[in-house]
Design a protein around this motif. Structure first.
Motif, PDB file in Angstrom:
ATOM      1  N   UNK A  95       4.950   6.491  18.081  1.00 27.31           N
ATOM      2  CA  UNK A  95       5.702   7.251  17.089  1.00 27.31           C
ATOM      3  C   UNK A  95       5.145   7.021  15.688  1.00 27.31           C
ATOM      4  N   UNK A  96       5.621   7.824  14.747  1.00 21.24           N
ATOM      5  CA  UNK A  96       5.265   7.590  13.345  1.00 21.24           C
ATOM      6  C   UNK A  96       5.673   6.177  12.946  1.00 21.24           C
ATOM      7  N   UNK A  97       6.836   5.732  13.375  1.00 22.11           N
ATOM      8  CA  UNK A  97       7.305   4.398  13.025  1.00 22.11           C
ATOM      9  C   UNK A  97       6.305   3.341  13.478  1.00 22.11           C
ATOM     10  N   UNK A  98       5.801   3.464  14.691  1.00 23.57           N
ATOM     11  CA  UNK A  98       4.840   2.491  15.221  1.00 23.57           C
ATOM     12  C   UNK A  98       3.547   2.525  14.425  1.00 23.57           C
ATOM     13  N   UNK A  99       3.000   3.729  14.214  1.00 24.86           N
ATOM     14  CA  UNK A  99       1.717   3.858  13.522  1.00 24.86           C
ATOM     15  C   UNK A  99       1.807   3.356  12.087  1.00 24.86           C
ATOM     16  N   UNK A 100       2.896   3.683  11.411  1.00 22.51           N
ATOM     17  CA  UNK A 100       3.051   3.265  10.018  1.00 22.51           C
ATOM     18  C   UNK A 100       3.250   1.760   9.922  1.00 22.51           C
ATOM     19  N   UNK A 101       4.002   1.178  10.851  1.00 24.53           N
ATOM     20  CA  UNK A 101       4.192  -0.268  10.859  1.00 24.53           C
ATOM     21  C   UNK A 101       2.865  -0.985  11.121  1.00 24.53           C
ATOM     22  N   UNK A 102       2.096  -0.490  12.077  1.00 23.07           N
ATOM     23  CA  UNK A 102       0.779  -1.065  12.380  1.00 23.07           C
ATOM     24  C   UNK A 102      -0.125  -1.036  11.153  1.00 23.07           C
ATOM     25  N   UNK A 103      -0.162   0.114  10.483  1.00 22.31           N
ATOM     26  CA  UNK A 103      -1.018   0.270   9.311  1.00 22.31           C
ATOM     27  C   UNK A 103      -0.577  -0.651   8.178  1.00 22.31           C
ATOM     28  N   UNK A 104       0.721  -0.725   7.948  1.00 20.41           N
ATOM     29  CA  UNK A 104       1.247  -1.561   6.872  1.00 20.41           C
ATOM     30  C   UNK A 104       0.987  -3.037   7.143  1.00 20.41           C
ATOM     31  N   UNK A 105       1.192  -3.455   8.387  1.00 23.02           N
ATOM     32  CA  UNK A 105       0.923  -4.847   8.737  1.00 23.02           C
ATOM     33  C   UNK A 105      -0.541  -5.197   8.491  1.00 23.02           C
ATOM     34  N   UNK A 106      -1.447  -4.314   8.894  1.00 22.64           N
ATOM     35  CA  UNK A 106      -2.870  -4.576   8.711  1.00 22.64           C
ATOM     36  C   UNK A 106      -3.225  -4.732   7.243  1.00 22.64           C
ATOM     37  N   UNK A 107      -2.735  -3.827   6.397  1.00 19.50           N
ATOM     38  CA  UNK A 107      -3.018  -3.895   4.959  1.00 19.50           C
ATOM     39  C   UNK A 107      -2.459  -5.174   4.349  1.00 19.50           C
ATOM     40  N   UNK A 108      -1.221  -5.493   4.700  1.00 16.22           N
ATOM     41  CA  UNK A 108      -0.559  -6.664   4.113  1.00 16.22           C
ATOM     42  C   UNK A 108      -1.238  -7.959   4.529  1.00 16.22           C
ATOM     43  N   UNK A 109      -1.528  -8.087   5.810  1.00 14.15           N
ATOM     44  CA  UNK A 109      -2.143  -9.323   6.295  1.00 14.15           C
ATOM     45  C   UNK A 109      -3.587  -9.456   5.822  1.00 14.15           C
ATOM     46  N   UNK A 110      -4.317  -8.341   5.816  1.00 13.28           N
ATOM     47  CA  UNK A 110      -5.710  -8.442   5.342  1.00 13.28           C
ATOM     48  C   UNK A 110      -5.749  -8.796   3.859  1.00 13.28           C
ATOM     49  N   UNK A 111      -4.816  -8.288   3.080  1.00 14.49           N
ATOM     50  CA  UNK A 111      -4.761  -8.671   1.669  1.00 14.49           C
ATOM     51  C   UNK A 111      -4.527 -10.174   1.527  1.00 14.49           C
ATOM     52  N   UNK A 112      -3.593 -10.697   2.315  1.00 13.12           N
ATOM     53  CA  UNK A 112      -3.314 -12.135   2.250  1.00 13.12           C
ATOM     54  C   UNK A 112      -4.518 -12.960   2.690  1.00 13.12           C
ATOM     55  N   UNK A 113      -5.221 -12.499   3.719  1.00  7.80           N
ATOM     56  CA  UNK A 113      -6.354 -13.263   4.239  1.00  7.80           C
ATOM     57  C   UNK A 113      -7.637 -13.018   3.461  1.00  7.80           C
ATOM     58  N   UNK A 114      -7.542 -12.193   2.401  1.00  8.47           N
ATOM     59  CA  UNK A 114      -8.667 -11.990   1.496  1.00  8.47           C
ATOM     60  C   UNK A 114      -8.447 -12.698   0.171  1.00  8.47           C
ATOM     61  N   UNK A 115      -7.268 -12.520  -0.410  1.00  9.07           N
ATOM     62  CA  UNK A 115      -7.030 -13.050  -1.752  1.00  9.07           C
ATOM     63  C   UNK A 115      -5.685 -13.753  -1.889  1.00  9.07           C
ATOM     64  N   UNK A 116      -5.028 -14.046  -0.779  1.00  9.25           N
ATOM     65  CA  UNK A 116      -3.735 -14.714  -0.827  1.00  9.25           C
ATOM     66  C   UNK A 116      -3.808 -16.114  -0.257  1.00  9.25           C
ATOM     67  N   UNK A 117      -2.779 -16.456   0.515  1.00  8.02           N
ATOM     68  CA  UNK A 117      -2.701 -17.801   1.064  1.00  8.02           C
ATOM     69  C   UNK A 117      -3.437 -17.993   2.373  1.00  8.02           C
ATOM     70  N   UNK A 118      -4.007 -16.916   2.918  1.00 11.53           N
ATOM     71  CA  UNK A 118      -4.737 -16.972   4.193  1.00 11.53           C
ATOM     72  C   UNK A 118      -3.854 -17.565   5.291  1.00 11.53           C
ATOM     73  N   UNK A 119      -2.589 -17.202   5.283  1.00 14.63           N
ATOM     74  CA  UNK A 119      -1.649 -17.849   6.206  1.00 14.63           C
ATOM     75  C   UNK A 119      -0.738 -16.889   6.947  1.00 14.63           C
ATOM     76  N   UNK A 120      -0.556 -15.652   6.449  1.00 14.17           N
ATOM     77  CA  UNK A 120       0.401 -14.756   7.080  1.00 14.17           C
ATOM     78  C   UNK A 120      -0.032 -14.405   8.497  1.00 14.17           C
TER      79      UNK A 120
END
Length: 207
Positions: A95-120
């Protein structure tokens, strides 16, 4: 200064992210030929619409996972249908809900593992349970990823494993290839979400 070879990738990301955000919220979206197409904001019903039986989606955690899923990923009162590797084949329609959640998780976690705490981890990612929350979470994830990119230089772009995101090929490829990959994720999932919105609207317009 932003490395010159990163500039077109940033421009592409900005275009794709804005077009997806506009496609979900309206009131207009670029039709691709320089004219504007009017669209209404995405509803909760659209977010969770299952056009075929057996869809994977986002569900209330108390309801448990959907057909073929082993667990609900994420944290909070909602979770996203998931299964351990190897994933089901053929992949379930999502569903849209699944695809959007997947995309958002990827962006959020990759941001953290690039310039954040590398822990999420995926267990830390709050899964949105409404259209408004899902769109806001996407906007925040896109902003976090873009912010992470603004801190990289040419050396970082050539560094293998610069992003320590644990669920992709980040440990095996130079960071510039990861930046390109994220762009294509936004582009292709954005197109999928737009098509699902169109299909949903077409089914509601039938006599």
């Amino acid at each position: 200064m932003t490395p010159p070879r990163l500039v077109p990738l940033l421009q592409q990301f900005d275009f794709a992210s804005k077009r997806l955000a506009d496609r979900m919220t309206g009131p207009v979206v670029d039709s691709g030929d320089g004219t504007d197409t009017r669209v209404g904001p995405m509803t909760d019903e659209e977010l969770f619409w299952e056009p075929v039986p057996g869809c994977w989606s986002v569900r209330r955690r108390a309801d448990g996972p959907g057909p073929g899923a082993a667990f609900l990923a994420g944290t909070g009162g909602w979770g996203r249908d998931a299964a351990p590797y190897p994933h089901p084949w053929p992949p379930p329609f999502t569903t849209i809900a699944w695809r959007l959640s997947h995309l958002t998780e990827m962006l959020t976690l990759r941001a953290d593992h690039t310039a954040g705490g590398h822990a999420l981890t995926r267990d830390d990612h709050t899964v949105a349970g409404s259209a408004a929350e899902a769109v806001a979470a996407f906007d925040a994830g896109a902003a976090a990823w873009r912010g992470a990119l603004l801190g990289v230089d040419d050396t970082a772009l050539d560094t293998v494993g610069y992003c320590t995101y644990p669920h992709g090929s980040d440990a095996e490829e130079p960071f510039v290839d990861i930046v390109w990959w994220v762009n294509q994720e936004v582009l292709h999932h954005g197109a999928e979400i737009a098509l699902l919105r169109d299909l949903y609207g077409a089914t509601r317009d039938r006599p």
